[in-house]
Design an enzyme around this catalytic site. Structure first.
Site, PDB file in Angstrom:
ATOM      1  NE  ARG A  15      -1.641   2.852   3.619  1.00  0.00           N
ATOM      2  CZ  ARG A  15      -1.238   3.690   3.480  1.00  0.00           C
ATOM      3  NH1 ARG A  15      -0.813   4.633   2.864  1.00  0.00           N
ATOM      4  NH2 ARG A  15      -0.759   3.414   5.228  1.00  0.00           N
ATOM      5  CG  ASP A  16       2.727   4.287   2.761  1.00  0.00           C
ATOM      6  OD1 ASP A  16       2.552   5.318   2.266  1.00  0.00           O
ATOM      7  OD2 ASP A  16       3.969   4.722   3.948  1.00  0.00           O
ATOM      8  CG  HIS A 207       4.607   4.785   9.251  1.00  0.00           C
ATOM      9  ND1 HIS A 207       3.999   4.241   8.573  1.00  0.00           N
ATOM     10  CD2 HIS A 207       5.111   5.508   8.660  1.00  0.00           C
ATOM     11  CE1 HIS A 207       4.227   4.169   7.598  1.00  0.00           C
ATOM     12  NE2 HIS A 207       4.739   5.213   7.398  1.00  0.00           N
ATOM     13  CG  HIS A 209       8.492   7.869   6.180  1.00  0.00           C
ATOM     14  ND1 HIS A 209       8.577   7.492   4.780  1.00  0.00           N
ATOM     15  CD2 HIS A 209       8.179   7.357   6.883  1.00  0.00           C
ATOM     16  CE1 HIS A 209       7.536   7.388   4.202  1.00  0.00           C
ATOM     17  NE2 HIS A 209       6.968   7.082   5.714  1.00  0.00           N
ATOM     18  CB  CYS A 240       4.476  11.062   2.302  1.00  0.00           C
ATOM     19  SG  CYS A 240       3.176  12.588   1.847  1.00  0.00           S
ATOM     20  CG  ASN A 249       7.334   3.677   4.427  1.00  0.00           C
ATOM     21  OD1 ASN A 249       6.285   4.118   5.214  1.00  0.00           O
ATOM     22  ND2 ASN A 249       6.791   3.486   3.634  1.00  0.00           N
TER      23      ASN A 249
END
Length: 300
Positions: A15-16, A207, A209, A240, A249
């Site tokens: 997804r991300d 979470h 990065h 992003c 990530n």
């Protein structure tokens, strides 16, 4: 030093990791990615997102992906659902767990989802009610917890306020996202100390990065603070679109290497994970973002 004995990794690569890729990615390749991640031993995979294709074209086939993956016992296959409409689409696709996201920065909230923080939380209310009625668990994300590309620093108390709202609404877990990857270990520990006053630490996740190369350091700092759930992306995929310069990530392979070195159990097979990351990077025709994967290949 009291470190967790077991850590759960939340794999957000499908997804991300893929949502910002410019080239089309077939449903077949997405399904293969999810199935390979399942086979590596990951117990939680964020498969897709039920958002408008107008805003995130790459996630348009999420329902089809859910229809074709080989779901394994004991593995959670989740999806992002930003509003009630998205939740209903996820439910129709058979999704058993969804995630919602809010920002700790007002400007980022407006840039990302075109509304204020308060308005975004209001949108979640009918979704949370519907999820409760349907027995669907909801996980919460808070972005920009250690800095915003527009507002700069973000006070920990502001993060705590948003996280507290999500938790009170019914999110069983709240993931704290360093969207621009600018946080340091000291920042991370202070953040957890503040947020942890309102939310039990076993209900928090990290979470991170790796924009400034601090993701693993911040994960270690989080471990010292009692956090035992971390989001990561195979091969370091992601980024992003609303945070210029933010890299992907932290790579799942790199987090796994850290945890293995600390003697922390995850149940994940490193060799299978590296092979999975390399396979999707070949599909995307891009370099592998995992330092561990690159090192293993160089010494193979």
């Amino acid at each position: 030093m009291n470190l967790p004995k077991h850590v759960r990794l939340v794999e957000v690569g499908p997804r991300d990791g893929l949502q910002n890729e410019q080239q089309p990615i077939s449903v077949i390749d997405k399904v293969r990615l999810v199935d390979d991640l399942s086979a590596s031993g990951l117990s939680y995979i964020e498969v897709g997102s039920f958002v408008s294709p107008k805003w995130v074209p790459q996630m348009a086939g999420s329902a089809e992906v859910f229809a074709h993956i080989q779901q394994q016992p004991g593995v959670t296959y989740a999806a992002l659902a930003p509003n009630l409409r998205g939740f209903e689409a996820a439910l129709e696709a058979g999704v058993k767990e969804v995630a919602v996201f809010a920002a700790a920065s007002e400007t980022f909230s407006h840039k990302n989802i075109n509304c204020s923080i308060a308005e975004s939380l209001e949108r979640f209310a009918p979704l949370m009610d519907a999820a409760k009625q349907q027995g669907v668990r909801v996980r919460g994300y808070v972005s920009c917890v250690l800095g915003c590309p527009y507002d700069g620093s973000v006070p920990p108390e502001q993060v705590a306020s948003v996280a507290r709202e999500l938790f009170a609404m019914g999110c069983y877990e709240v993931s704290l996202g360093d969207t621009i990857g600018a946080g340091t270990a000291g920042d991370t520990r202070r953040l957890i100390e503040v947020v942890g006053r309102d939310i039990p630490r076993d209900k928090l996740a990290g979470h991170f990065h790796d924009t400034y190369g601090q993701a693993l350091t911040n994960i270690y700092a989080s471990l010292l603070e009692g956090i035992s759930v971390f989001d990561s992306s195979v091969a370091g995929l992601g980024g992003c679109p609303y945070a210029k310069g933010a890299t992907g990530n932290v790579a799942t392979e790199d987090v796994l290497y850290l945890l293995n070195g600390l003697g922390i159990d995850t149940g994940i097979d490193m060799a299978k994970l590296i092979a999975t990351g390399q396979r999707i990077c070949t599909v995307l025709d891009k370099p592998n973002g995992s330092r561990v994967a690159r090192a293993r290949q160089a010494h193979a």
